[in-house]
Design a protein around this motif. Structure first.
Motif, PDB file in Angstrom:
ATOM      1  N   THR B  14      -0.915 -12.827  12.852  1.00  0.00           N
ATOM      2  CA  THR B  14      -0.123 -11.887  11.923  1.00  0.00           C
ATOM      3  C   THR B  14       0.934 -12.748  11.366  1.00  0.00           C
ATOM      4  O   THR B  14       1.174 -12.606  10.161  1.00  0.00           O
ATOM      5  CB  THR B  14       0.449 -10.660  12.923  1.00  0.00           C
ATOM      6  OG1 THR B  14      -0.444 -10.608  13.992  1.00  0.00           O
ATOM      7  CG2 THR B  14       0.701  -9.488  11.806  1.00  0.00           C
ATOM      8  N   ALA B  15       1.646 -13.469  12.135  1.00  0.00           N
ATOM      9  CA  ALA B  15       2.556 -14.407  11.611  1.00  0.00           C
ATOM     10  C   ALA B  15       2.434 -15.179  10.703  1.00  0.00           C
ATOM     11  O   ALA B  15       2.883 -15.446   9.478  1.00  0.00           O
ATOM     12  CB  ALA B  15       3.400 -15.247  12.558  1.00  0.00           C
ATOM     13  N   ARG B  16       1.002 -15.711  10.556  1.00  0.00           N
ATOM     14  CA  ARG B  16       0.425 -16.787   9.843  1.00  0.00           C
ATOM     15  C   ARG B  16       0.030 -15.958   8.398  1.00  0.00           C
ATOM     16  O   ARG B  16       0.446 -16.519   7.341  1.00  0.00           O
ATOM     17  CB  ARG B  16      -0.781 -17.598  10.411  1.00  0.00           C
ATOM     18  CG  ARG B  16      -1.229 -18.628   9.674  1.00  0.00           C
ATOM     19  CD  ARG B  16      -2.604 -18.922  10.005  1.00  0.00           C
ATOM     20  NE  ARG B  16      -2.188 -19.749  11.499  1.00  0.00           N
ATOM     21  CZ  ARG B  16      -3.313 -19.861  12.434  1.00  0.00           C
ATOM     22  NH1 ARG B  16      -4.400 -19.257  12.304  1.00  0.00           N
ATOM     23  NH2 ARG B  16      -2.988 -20.091  13.396  1.00  0.00           N
ATOM     24  N   ARG B  17      -0.441 -14.935   8.596  1.00  0.00           N
ATOM     25  CA  ARG B  17      -0.857 -14.063   7.475  1.00  0.00           C
ATOM     26  C   ARG B  17       0.364 -13.628   6.443  1.00  0.00           C
ATOM     27  O   ARG B  17       0.579 -13.815   5.368  1.00  0.00           O
ATOM     28  CB  ARG B  17      -1.426 -12.883   7.820  1.00  0.00           C
ATOM     29  CG  ARG B  17      -2.531 -12.423   7.053  1.00  0.00           C
ATOM     30  CD  ARG B  17      -3.360 -11.051   7.344  1.00  0.00           C
ATOM     31  NE  ARG B  17      -3.749 -11.423   8.649  1.00  0.00           N
ATOM     32  CZ  ARG B  17      -3.892 -10.376   9.595  1.00  0.00           C
ATOM     33  NH1 ARG B  17      -3.253  -9.270   9.571  1.00  0.00           N
ATOM     34  NH2 ARG B  17      -4.369 -10.674  10.860  1.00  0.00           N
ATOM     35  N   THR B  22       3.323 -15.353  -0.093  1.00  0.00           N
ATOM     36  CA  THR B  22       4.475 -16.034  -0.931  1.00  0.00           C
ATOM     37  C   THR B  22       4.692 -15.278  -2.271  1.00  0.00           C
ATOM     38  O   THR B  22       3.959 -14.192  -2.500  1.00  0.00           O
ATOM     39  CB  THR B  22       3.958 -17.365  -1.416  1.00  0.00           C
ATOM     40  OG1 THR B  22       2.888 -17.376  -2.089  1.00  0.00           O
ATOM     41  CG2 THR B  22       3.750 -18.268  -0.055  1.00  0.00           C
ATOM     42  N   PHE B  23       5.428 -15.922  -3.008  1.00  0.00           N
ATOM     43  CA  PHE B  23       5.872 -15.043  -4.184  1.00  0.00           C
ATOM     44  C   PHE B  23       4.606 -15.143  -5.200  1.00  0.00           C
ATOM     45  O   PHE B  23       4.267 -13.725  -5.601  1.00  0.00           O
ATOM     46  CB  PHE B  23       6.953 -15.643  -4.815  1.00  0.00           C
ATOM     47  CG  PHE B  23       7.064 -15.331  -6.324  1.00  0.00           C
ATOM     48  CD1 PHE B  23       7.706 -14.015  -6.584  1.00  0.00           C
ATOM     49  CD2 PHE B  23       6.496 -15.846  -7.614  1.00  0.00           C
ATOM     50  CE1 PHE B  23       7.848 -13.753  -7.761  1.00  0.00           C
ATOM     51  CE2 PHE B  23       6.786 -15.485  -8.741  1.00  0.00           C
ATOM     52  CZ  PHE B  23       7.511 -14.493  -8.833  1.00  0.00           C
ATOM     53  N   MET B  24       3.761 -16.032  -5.054  1.00  0.00           N
ATOM     54  CA  MET B  24       2.551 -16.007  -5.971  1.00  0.00           C
ATOM     55  C   MET B  24       1.598 -14.851  -5.540  1.00  0.00           C
ATOM     56  O   MET B  24       0.945 -14.251  -6.112  1.00  0.00           O
ATOM     57  CB  MET B  24       1.905 -17.407  -5.991  1.00  0.00           C
ATOM     58  CG  MET B  24       1.012 -17.976  -7.030  1.00  0.00           C
ATOM     59  SD  MET B  24       1.953 -17.748  -8.575  1.00  0.00           S
ATOM     60  CE  MET B  24       0.466 -17.777  -9.740  1.00  0.00           C
ATOM     61  N   ALA B  25       1.509 -14.864  -4.379  1.00  0.00           N
ATOM     62  CA  ALA B  25       0.573 -13.941  -3.843  1.00  0.00           C
ATOM     63  C   ALA B  25       1.014 -12.593  -4.242  1.00  0.00           C
ATOM     64  O   ALA B  25      -0.083 -11.874  -4.639  1.00  0.00           O
ATOM     65  CB  ALA B  25       0.521 -14.254  -2.259  1.00  0.00           C
ATOM     66  N   ARG B  26       2.343 -12.409  -4.158  1.00  0.00           N
ATOM     67  CA  ARG B  26       2.808 -10.972  -4.179  1.00  0.00           C
ATOM     68  C   ARG B  26       2.495 -10.815  -5.936  1.00  0.00           C
ATOM     69  O   ARG B  26       2.218  -9.591  -6.195  1.00  0.00           O
ATOM     70  CB  ARG B  26       4.061 -10.699  -4.120  1.00  0.00           C
ATOM     71  CG  ARG B  26       4.516 -10.540  -2.521  1.00  0.00           C
ATOM     72  CD  ARG B  26       6.131 -10.805  -2.509  1.00  0.00           C
ATOM     73  NE  ARG B  26       6.364 -11.406  -1.025  1.00  0.00           N
ATOM     74  CZ  ARG B  26       6.741 -10.526  -0.235  1.00  0.00           C
ATOM     75  NH1 ARG B  26       6.800  -9.186  -0.186  1.00  0.00           N
ATOM     76  NH2 ARG B  26       6.753 -10.801   1.098  1.00  0.00           N
ATOM     77  N   LEU B  27       2.931 -11.632  -6.704  1.00  0.00           N
ATOM     78  CA  LEU B  27       2.615 -11.530  -8.136  1.00  0.00           C
ATOM     79  C   LEU B  27       1.087 -10.906  -8.471  1.00  0.00           C
ATOM     80  O   LEU B  27       0.842 -10.229  -9.043  1.00  0.00           O
ATOM     81  CB  LEU B  27       3.061 -12.691  -8.994  1.00  0.00           C
ATOM     82  CG  LEU B  27       2.970 -12.535 -10.391  1.00  0.00           C
ATOM     83  CD1 LEU B  27       4.242 -11.817 -10.780  1.00  0.00           C
ATOM     84  CD2 LEU B  27       3.160 -14.021 -10.876  1.00  0.00           C
TER      85      LEU B  27
END
Lengths: 344, 368
Positions: B14-17, B22-27
């Motif tokens: 879970t921690a790794r996920r 990151t910001f890019m993933a969120r975007l």
């Protein structure tokens, strides 16, 4: 007595191979990749057809060449098991019995009894309800074997039965196969490219190369008295001398197509500190590799700079007290000379 | 403290996920969600909201004409209006029926064809195999309108099949009626026959088969390719008949893939517009649901058009749900298989490697 003979015309994979297997025998087809061993096995099984008009497959002197695979009464075990994923272990083993035509099909109770018996035989009594993906490789292979045995085959055919298993399981399973064969005595032919496996398990070994059977004999004979250089090379490590071992360095005056070559197993190379009668060859130790029970010593001949491999027992190694760059003498205990008629 | 390591082991993934997000993933996630909302979710919601824009009564009246009140004395205008209404409803139902009939013919045929094609391509090696694979894909790359046009050029007036195709008489299977035994030895008869192929439901069936045939084959080929032929050979060697082998081994292994293909094929059959539009000749009795929607739209009957569209949208959503369940199932089996295969080939390769090493002259140190 049961006889299986096969004669094929010259197809690319097999060249007029014929093989006669005695009833109840455990025979290994041993050869490198592409030697035609699997093709031969598949032709015996009826999965592949021999070239039309070429040869015949006989079981008990009855020609089964044109009998389809399902009616040949063979049990075939695939390298990758080919278990039915959607069926439990029980259903996998029962498949052959349930596939029989209605008249010959045993009752459900009889099928159950038979499957239980086979599960006991392959030591998987508690796994009947599992599915193939819940089993280890060795267990799957045993299920595949039980499934093949369920239809009481005349001949059991195994295609690289332990090829997909790791070394320890493989060693264990082949001993188990030998024991199993001693119990059930069904004529078995198995394909392998692992000479150790063939030597350990089989009653007789057919060494195959380029679509031909090079030698068909007992393990001792194949190992101790190889019929030709190929067999010698294939069964274990060897040293090669392009001359008679008593003739000294490479002789260039021999006719090209009849160069005598001498093969010696590394464990037949004796290392001496002294050269008592002057017949031993002088060499230098270039590398010492420790491999558990044995010690592998690499040497370099002084006369023609040829590398030689020797294998010593741990005890002999310690008695000699060998070190790298030591100057020693070697003697060959047991060598085989052939006139090599093909290029190496 | 005995269970401390277990707790750790559970928290690590879970921690790794979380760290990866990151910001890019969120975007990227935001862009995808926005895009899908704007271009998929909103239009579909719009279909439903438009369909219900005049209330549930209006929605229902698209499919059911108001009942005739026996006491009322309708004026001429009212009677004409009612009759037009009835006509409109009847044509809508006729389009739904035709769509269902076409699907009932096309989907089973394409399942059979897809099975046969996938079987041929994956279990046998023959000349022209690659060509066959690309031929199966052809309908995907041809515009459906062109596909329809091909059939017009084949079966139409002056087409390749000429007068044979235009004069062909064939009975309408849906018009099968009971005519009794009086004067006949056979009590059933077709009330209607069609002449010609093009501009009849037969052409619609043919065009739909053409457009949808890759779906089943396409979803089966990769699956059957991975599975190979060993299980079938094993079944045959155990004495099973070909049919039993197919039923208990092959079909059991491909059932999820087959269902997936069949669902996609069904969805496309109902939704196909271009090819069907060309071969239907814009005759009312040849209307399938998409054609009916177009006609309602052309009559400025937006609400009714959207109401019929809700059926297709509903079908699409249903398809999506079943599809994701099936996809999840196939992926699971396929993943398990390819994982197995990978392990197998790795083990095999290492065995072969050892073999090669042993064959090298003077090779040592691997065998005690």
């Amino acid at each position: 007595m049961r006889r299986i003979s096969k004669f094929y015309g010259s197809s690319q994979a097999l060249k007029d191979v014929s093989l006669k297997v005695e009833s109840g025998e455990l025979v290994a087809l041993l050869g490198p990749s592409g030697s035609g061993k699997t093709t031969l096995l598949r032709i015996i099984a009826g999965i592949e057809d021999a070239d039309p008009g070429s040869g015949k497959v006989l079981f008990d002197d009855i020609d089964v060449s044109s009998t389809e695979v399902g009616k040949r009464r063979i049990g075939f075990v695939f390298q990758h098991y080919a278990l039915f994923k959607q069926m439990s272990v029980f259903e996998n083993i029962a498949f052959g019995l349930r596939s029989k035509p209605r008249r010959e099909r045993p009752s459900n109770a009889a099928i159950r009894a038979k499957v239980e018996e086979l599960l006991t035989l392959v030591q998987l009594q508690n796994f009947a309800r599992r599915y193939p993906n819940q089993l280890s490789g060795g267990q799957r292979q045993r299920v595949a074997l039980a499934r093949a045995l369920a239809v009481e085959p005349q001949v059991l055919l195994l295609d690289e039965p332990f090829g997909a298993l790791d070394a320890t399981v493989r060693r264990e399973l082949r001993r188990w196969l030998r024991k199993l064969h001693d119990t059930i005595k069904v004529t078995t032919i198995f394909v392998t490219h692992d000479q150790e496996e063939a030597l350990e398990v089989a009653d007789r070994i057919a060494v195959m190369n380029a679509g031909k059977i090079e030698q068909f004999a007992s393990p001792e004979e194949v190992y101790e008295r190889p019929a030709n250089p190929f067999v010698f090379r294939f069964l274990g490590n060897y040293n090669l001398f392009h001359a008679r071992h008593d003739g000294g360095p490479h002789r260039h005056d021999e006719p090209e197509n009849a160069t005598p070559v001498t093969f010696v197993r590394p464990h037949d190379v004796e290392i001496l500190r002294e050269n008592p009668d002057g017949s031993a060859i002088a060499a230098k130790v270039t590398h010492i590799g420790f491999a558990g029970a044995a010690v592998n010593v690499e040497l370099l001949r002084h006369d023609d700079q040829q590398p030689i491999d020797a294998e010593l027992t741990n005890q002999a190694y310690r008695d000699l007290g060998l070190k790298q760059d030591d100057e020693v003498f070697i003697r060959l205990r047991n060598s085989h000379s052939f006139y090599e008629d093909y290029a190496i | 403290m005995a269970d401390a390591p277990i707790v750790n082991a559970q928290t690590i993934p879970t921690a790794r996920r979380a760290a990866k997000r990151t910001f890019m993933a969120r975007l990227l996630i935001a862009v995808t969600v926005l895009f899908l909302t704007a271009f998929v979710v909103l239009p579909i919601l719009n279909v439903f909201s438009e369909a219900l824009s005049n209330g549930v009564g209006a929605y229902v009246s698209t499919f059911y004409a108001p009942a005739l009140n026996p006491d009322a004395k309708p004026t001429m205008y009212e009677r004409m209006k009612l009759s037009a209404e009835r006509d409109r409803v009847e044509r809508t139902w006729s389009s739904i029926r035709l769509s269902c009939i076409v699907a009932a013919i096309v989907v089973p045929l394409n399942i059979l064809f897809g099975l046969a094609a996938a079987w041929a391509i994956t279990k046998f090696r023959f000349k022209g195999r690659v060509l066959l694979v690309s031929l199966i894909d052809l309908p995907f790359s041809i515009s459906p309108v062109i596909a329809g046009l091909i059939f017009v050029l084949l079966f139409g007036r002056g087409g390749i099949f000429g007068t044979w195709a235009t004069n062909l008489q064939w009975p309408d299977p849906t018009s099968l009626t009971w005519q009794g035994f009086a004067g006949h030895w056979w009590p059933l008869a077709f009330a209607r026959t069609y002449e010609g192929i093009i501009f009849t439901p037969l052409a619609i069936v043919l065009a739909t088969i053409f457009v949808t045939f890759p779906f089943v084959a396409r979803s089966l080929i990769p699956l059957m390719d991975v599975q190979g032929t060993e299980e079938e050979l094993a079944a045959l060697s155990l004495g099973a008949s070909g049919w039993r082998t197919f039923r208990t081994v092959t079909l059991a292994n491909i059932k999820w893939g087959l269902l997936y293909g069949a669902i996609l094929c069904t969805a496309r059959t109902f939704g196909e517009f271009g090819a069907v539009s060309v071969v239907s000749g814009h005759i009312d009795i040849n209307d399938t649901m998409p054609l009916r929607i177009e006609k309602l739209w052309d009559d400025y009957d937006m609400q009714a058009a959207f109401s019929v569209a809700t059926l297709l949208a509903g079908l699409a959503i249903l398809t999506l749900v079943i599809q994701s369940i099936v996809e999840w199932k196939t992926n699971r089996t396929q993943a398990a298989e390819s994982r197995e295969l990978e392990v197998k080939s790795d083990e095999h390769r290492s065995a072969e490697d050892q073999q090669i090493l042993r064959l090298l002259p003077g090779a040592q140190g691997r065998e005690p």
